[in-house]
Design a protein around this motif. Sequence first.
Motif, PDB file in Angstrom:
ATOM      1  N   LEU A 114       3.191  11.063  -0.027  1.00 41.16           N
ATOM      2  CA  LEU A 114       2.373   9.977   0.499  1.00 41.16           C
ATOM      3  C   LEU A 114       2.058   8.939  -0.569  1.00 41.16           C
ATOM      4  CD1 LEU A 114      -0.160  11.920   2.768  1.00 41.16           C
ATOM      5  CD2 LEU A 114       2.006  10.849   3.402  1.00 41.16           C
ATOM      6  N   GLY A 115       1.996   9.361  -1.824  1.00 41.12           N
ATOM      7  CA  GLY A 115       1.672   8.435  -2.892  1.00 41.12           C
ATOM      8  C   GLY A 115       2.824   7.523  -3.282  1.00 41.12           C
ATOM      9  N   LEU A 116       4.066   7.955  -3.042  1.00 40.44           N
ATOM     10  CA  LEU A 116       5.224   7.133  -3.365  1.00 40.44           C
ATOM     11  C   LEU A 116       5.811   6.430  -2.140  1.00 40.44           C
ATOM     12  CD1 LEU A 116       7.069   9.363  -5.999  1.00 40.44           C
ATOM     13  CD2 LEU A 116       5.651   7.347  -6.396  1.00 40.44           C
ATOM     14  N   THR A 117       5.526   6.942  -0.946  1.00 40.49           N
ATOM     15  CA  THR A 117       5.923   6.232   0.272  1.00 40.49           C
ATOM     16  C   THR A 117       5.165   4.911   0.311  1.00 40.49           C
ATOM     17  OG1 THR A 117       6.462   8.244   1.501  1.00 40.49           O
ATOM     18  CG2 THR A 117       5.873   6.296   2.793  1.00 40.49           C
ATOM     19  N   THR A 118       5.884   3.820   0.357  1.00 43.78           N
ATOM     20  CA  THR A 118       5.300   2.496   0.146  1.00 43.78           C
ATOM     21  C   THR A 118       5.410   1.653   1.411  1.00 43.78           C
ATOM     22  OG1 THR A 118       5.853   2.639  -2.198  1.00 43.78           O
ATOM     23  CG2 THR A 118       5.357   0.447  -1.330  1.00 43.78           C
ATOM     24  N   VAL A 119       4.339   0.938   1.709  1.00 44.09           N
ATOM     25  CA  VAL A 119       4.227   0.178   2.953  1.00 44.09           C
ATOM     26  C   VAL A 119       3.852  -1.267   2.632  1.00 44.09           C
ATOM     27  CG1 VAL A 119       3.194   0.120   5.248  1.00 44.09           C
ATOM     28  CG2 VAL A 119       3.349   2.298   4.025  1.00 44.09           C
ATOM     29  N   ARG A 166      10.617  11.277  -0.071  1.00 45.38           N
ATOM     30  CA  ARG A 166      10.463  12.717  -0.230  1.00 45.38           C
ATOM     31  C   ARG A 166      10.802  13.078  -1.671  1.00 45.38           C
ATOM     32  NH1 ARG A 166      12.699  15.896   5.179  1.00 45.38           N
ATOM     33  NH2 ARG A 166      11.295  14.869   6.683  1.00 45.38           N
ATOM     34  N   THR A 167      10.059  14.020  -2.223  1.00 43.99           N
ATOM     35  CA  THR A 167      10.310  14.467  -3.594  1.00 43.99           C
ATOM     36  C   THR A 167      10.219  15.985  -3.653  1.00 43.99           C
ATOM     37  OG1 THR A 167       7.972  14.376  -4.264  1.00 43.99           O
ATOM     38  CG2 THR A 167       9.273  12.352  -4.509  1.00 43.99           C
ATOM     39  N   ASP A 168      10.808  16.530  -4.728  1.00 39.18           N
ATOM     40  CA  ASP A 168      10.708  17.978  -4.929  1.00 39.18           C
ATOM     41  C   ASP A 168       9.523  18.344  -5.815  1.00 39.18           C
ATOM     42  OD1 ASP A 168      11.534  17.177  -7.438  1.00 39.18           O
ATOM     43  OD2 ASP A 168      13.327  18.431  -7.498  1.00 39.18           O
ATOM     44  N   GLY A 169       8.707  17.340  -6.178  1.00 42.15           N
ATOM     45  CA  GLY A 169       7.551  17.594  -7.021  1.00 42.15           C
ATOM     46  C   GLY A 169       7.890  17.782  -8.484  1.00 42.15           C
ATOM     47  N   LYS A 184      12.949  -4.418   0.783  1.00 47.37           N
ATOM     48  CA  LYS A 184      13.392  -4.442  -0.613  1.00 47.37           C
ATOM     49  C   LYS A 184      12.190  -4.403  -1.548  1.00 47.37           C
ATOM     50  CE  LYS A 184      16.526  -7.495  -1.987  1.00 47.37           C
ATOM     51  NZ  LYS A 184      17.127  -8.798  -2.427  1.00 47.37           N
ATOM     52  N   LEU A 185      11.166  -5.160  -1.218  1.00 47.38           N
ATOM     53  CA  LEU A 185       9.946  -5.203  -2.018  1.00 47.38           C
ATOM     54  C   LEU A 185       9.306  -3.821  -2.103  1.00 47.38           C
ATOM     55  CD1 LEU A 185       7.818  -7.278  -3.339  1.00 47.38           C
ATOM     56  CD2 LEU A 185       6.641  -7.085  -1.137  1.00 47.38           C
ATOM     57  N   ALA A 186       9.190  -3.153  -0.951  1.00 49.38           N
ATOM     58  CA  ALA A 186       8.554  -1.835  -0.904  1.00 49.38           C
ATOM     59  C   ALA A 186       9.376  -0.794  -1.655  1.00 49.38           C
ATOM     60  CB  ALA A 186       8.349  -1.407   0.548  1.00 49.38           C
ATOM     61  N   LYS A 187      10.700  -0.837  -1.482  1.00 46.07           N
ATOM     62  CA  LYS A 187      11.555   0.174  -2.101  1.00 46.07           C
ATOM     63  C   LYS A 187      11.552   0.039  -3.618  1.00 46.07           C
ATOM     64  CE  LYS A 187      15.813   2.603  -1.071  1.00 46.07           C
ATOM     65  NZ  LYS A 187      16.966   2.704  -0.146  1.00 46.07           N
ATOM     66  N   ASN A 188      11.632  -1.175  -4.109  1.00 42.20           N
ATOM     67  CA  ASN A 188      11.639  -1.381  -5.554  1.00 42.20           C
ATOM     68  C   ASN A 188      10.311  -0.952  -6.171  1.00 42.20           C
ATOM     69  OD1 ASN A 188      12.785  -2.283  -8.024  1.00 42.20           O
ATOM     70  ND2 ASN A 188      11.697  -4.220  -7.838  1.00 42.20           N
ATOM     71  N   ALA A 189       9.201  -1.281  -5.518  1.00 37.72           N
ATOM     72  CA  ALA A 189       7.890  -0.889  -6.040  1.00 37.72           C
ATOM     73  C   ALA A 189       7.753   0.624  -6.085  1.00 37.72           C
ATOM     74  CB  ALA A 189       6.787  -1.495  -5.174  1.00 37.72           C
ATOM     75  N   SER A 190       8.240   1.305  -5.056  1.00 40.97           N
ATOM     76  CA  SER A 190       8.165   2.763  -5.018  1.00 40.97           C
ATOM     77  C   SER A 190       8.966   3.383  -6.158  1.00 40.97           C
ATOM     78  CB  SER A 190       8.682   3.281  -3.678  1.00 40.97           C
ATOM     79  OG  SER A 190       8.737   4.688  -3.662  1.00 40.97           O
ATOM     80  N   LEU A 191      10.162   2.859  -6.415  1.00 42.92           N
ATOM     81  CA  LEU A 191      11.004   3.407  -7.481  1.00 42.92           C
ATOM     82  C   LEU A 191      10.371   3.201  -8.854  1.00 42.92           C
ATOM     83  CD1 LEU A 191      14.419   2.317  -6.033  1.00 42.92           C
ATOM     84  CD2 LEU A 191      13.809   4.670  -6.600  1.00 42.92           C
ATOM     85  N   HIS A 192       9.731   2.078  -9.078  1.00 46.18           N
ATOM     86  CA  HIS A 192       9.035   1.858 -10.349  1.00 46.18           C
ATOM     87  C   HIS A 192       7.941   2.907 -10.541  1.00 46.18           C
ATOM     88  CE1 HIS A 192      10.467  -1.876 -12.322  1.00 46.18           C
ATOM     89  NE2 HIS A 192      10.923  -2.173 -11.106  1.00 46.18           N
ATOM     90  N   ARG A 193       7.188   3.199  -9.496  1.00 46.62           N
ATOM     91  CA  ARG A 193       6.126   4.200  -9.622  1.00 46.62           C
ATOM     92  C   ARG A 193       6.704   5.602  -9.799  1.00 46.62           C
ATOM     93  NH1 ARG A 193       4.098   1.925  -5.143  1.00 46.62           N
ATOM     94  NH2 ARG A 193       4.039   3.925  -4.055  1.00 46.62           N
ATOM     95  N   ALA A 194       7.825   5.853  -9.139  1.00 50.62           N
ATOM     96  CA  ALA A 194       8.459   7.167  -9.279  1.00 50.62           C
ATOM     97  C   ALA A 194       8.929   7.393 -10.707  1.00 50.62           C
ATOM     98  CB  ALA A 194       9.631   7.280  -8.305  1.00 50.62           C
ATOM     99  N   ARG A 252       0.851  -1.182   0.000  1.00 51.34           N
ATOM    100  CA  ARG A 252       0.000   0.000   0.000  1.00 51.34           C
ATOM    101  C   ARG A 252       0.892   1.239   0.000  1.00 51.34           C
ATOM    102  NH1 ARG A 252      -4.417  -1.510   4.767  1.00 51.34           N
ATOM    103  NH2 ARG A 252      -5.086  -3.521   3.912  1.00 51.34           N
ATOM    104  N   THR A 253       0.258   2.400  -0.010  1.00 51.35           N
ATOM    105  CA  THR A 253       1.004   3.655   0.100  1.00 51.35           C
ATOM    106  C   THR A 253       0.626   4.341   1.404  1.00 51.35           C
ATOM    107  OG1 THR A 253      -0.629   5.098  -0.949  1.00 51.35           O
ATOM    108  CG2 THR A 253       0.887   3.884  -2.412  1.00 51.35           C
TER     109      THR A 253
END
Length: 309
Positions: free
Chosen positions: A213-218, A232-235, A257-267, A164-165
């Motif tokens: 909040l949308g890229l922070t992955t849980v 955190r992003t600069d928008g 690792k699962l959460a971080k990789n998923a977040s980077l794909h969405r970013a 989730r996010t």
Amino acid sequence: MTVIVRDLRPEVPADVEGFVRVRRAALPFMVSTPESVVHDLTRTHPDARFRQLLAEADGEIVGTAQVGLAHDSPEPGQGALNVYVHPAHRRRGAGTLLARAGEEHLEGNGATRTLAWVLDEPDNRGFAEGRGYRASRSAHFLRLDLANGTLPPLQDPPPGVELRTAADFADDPRPFFELDAETTADEPGDVGAEFTDYEAWLAETWRHPLLDLGLTTVAVVDGRPAAFTAVRTDGATRYTTGMTGTARAHRGRGLAKLAKNASLHRARAAGYREAFTGNDTGNGPMLAVNEWIGYEICATEVRYARELD
């Protein structure tokens, strides 16, 4: 050239923009915006006695310092002082004046020890050692080319795990707070931290203007957050992860690792082009995760400490 040191005035755009400009020049691998600078100054807990200082030379902002007490540490008297001078204005006394002002502020507020991060470069290390600081631990800055690099393939969560996010916890962030508090307590460092003040965490962390909040992955197990990566992003184009951690009961399962990789794909899909993160050099498991993802070390900092008289 006459250099003066003074407090940043959050209501003055030139002060805030000057602070950001110096920080970006000195630390290009960190994400900073005018909004984040104002937030840090106005929302940090009062017990931290937090100040942002500017060094001004003939009307131009050439250096900055952040100084405050580690009010959430179980060990009292711990202070933090980070000084950065614009590369084009070094060796003109700005760093010395900033450091002196910061140390005096900490001493006046009961600090017995000051800790400072210093880039692992001869001039910077020499500056710290010349002021009586001694080196302790170190940490890496790492960079990932999101625009042109290759990420590991997305992985399906194991049975019983859901990604989730942080936005899914917007109505009740407390479970996220509890996970952040547990993982932060176990993070390697010279100064421990205990998150016990939920309202302060909401003000400082959850409502931080850079927190995405949308890229922070849980990773959620049985309805409870079990691992996360805070983003955190600069928008615009720059993405950075702060804390990445796993609850003690779920470690060793690869959930961070699962959460971080998923977040980077969405970013990357959202148009972010550069990703940054930081790693204690002794945190082998997290360094291995970042190497697997494709991060490369771009700079190293050394933590220096000085006992105050």
